[in-house]
Design an enzyme around this catalytic site. Structure first.
Site, PDB file in Angstrom:
ATOM      1  CG  ASP A   1      -1.973  -1.104   1.170  1.00 15.92           C
ATOM      2  OD1 ASP A   1      -1.953  -1.903   0.211  1.00 15.92           O
ATOM      3  OD2 ASP A   1      -2.767  -1.199   2.115  1.00 15.92           O
TER       4      ASP A   1
ATOM      5  CE  LYS B   1      -4.154  -4.016   1.094  1.00 15.05           C
ATOM      6  NZ  LYS B   1      -4.789  -3.087   2.028  1.00 15.05           N
TER       7      LYS B   1
ATOM      8  CB  CYS C   1      -2.080  -2.485   5.357  1.00 10.76           C
ATOM      9  SG  CYS C   1      -3.738  -1.737   5.358  1.00 10.76           S
TER      10      CYS C   1
END
Length: 196
Positions: free
Chosen positions: A9, A102, A144
């Protein structure tokens, strides 16, 4: 069996100037690209995960708790959802072998909840490419990155988090995350970057 690098990310909304900025995110993006350049021969594959929200329900909130709910971020088609300019060249140059999207309709903190464009799940893709060991880097250490590393262990991979190439939101939550990772059997290398 090979080793893969998972870059979690590294997107505009999670770096300085984004909707949920993590201090040091832009610098970590530079460091990760340097890691890929220096260590490419050491990795069988490099993959990246990307928050890709359409309507994630309660994950978006006007009154976020910053654990399960957050301000609007990484909405499909927005500038904030794009890879940070410091990292994007690694993707466009082909140094990143696959991107896993995602969270279209859920929170999906873990990269293991992500899918390639052809619908292949991350764990399935790694197994199909004979990957057994994972190094995990990216943003944020305490969210994350942690979720991805924990799910990697659950999926049967040997997982290491390279802390010099992550950025954490806050010292307390990063410390808690590191404890959780150690307890789960995740190897930790380097020192956590927390500039909050």
């Amino acid at each position: 069996m090979g080793r893969a690098l998972i870059v979690v990310d590294v997107q505009n909304d999670f770096c300085e100037g984004g909707s949920i900025p993590v201090k040091g995110g832009a610098d970590r993006a530079v460091a990760i690209v340097d890691l890929i350049r220096r260590a490419q021969v050491g990795y069988a594959y490099v993959v990246a995960t990307r928050d890709h929200h359409i309507d994630p329900g309660g994950h978006f909130s006007e009154h976020p708790d910053f654990q399960n709910s957050f301000p609007v971020h990484c909405v499909v088609g927005s500038a904030g959802s794009e890879f940070h300019p410091n990292f994007a060249p690694a993707v466009t140059s082909g140094a990143v072998d696959e991107v896993f999207y995602k969270g279209a309709h859920s929170a999906s903190k873990s990269g293991f909840e992500g899918f390639a464009q052809d619908g292949t799940a991350l764990a399935d893709w790694l197994r199909a490419h004979d990957v057994s060991d994972l190094d995990v880097v990216g943003i944020a250490t305490d969210h994350c990155v942690k979720a991805t590393a924990l799910d990697g262990v659950r999926a049967g991979f040997a997982v290491q988090v390279l802390l010099d190439y992550t950025a954490g939101v806050a010292a307390d939550t990063t410390s808690t995350a590191l404890s959780e990772l150690r307890e789960a059997g995740v190897a930790l290398s380097g020192e956590p970057v927390v500039l909050a």
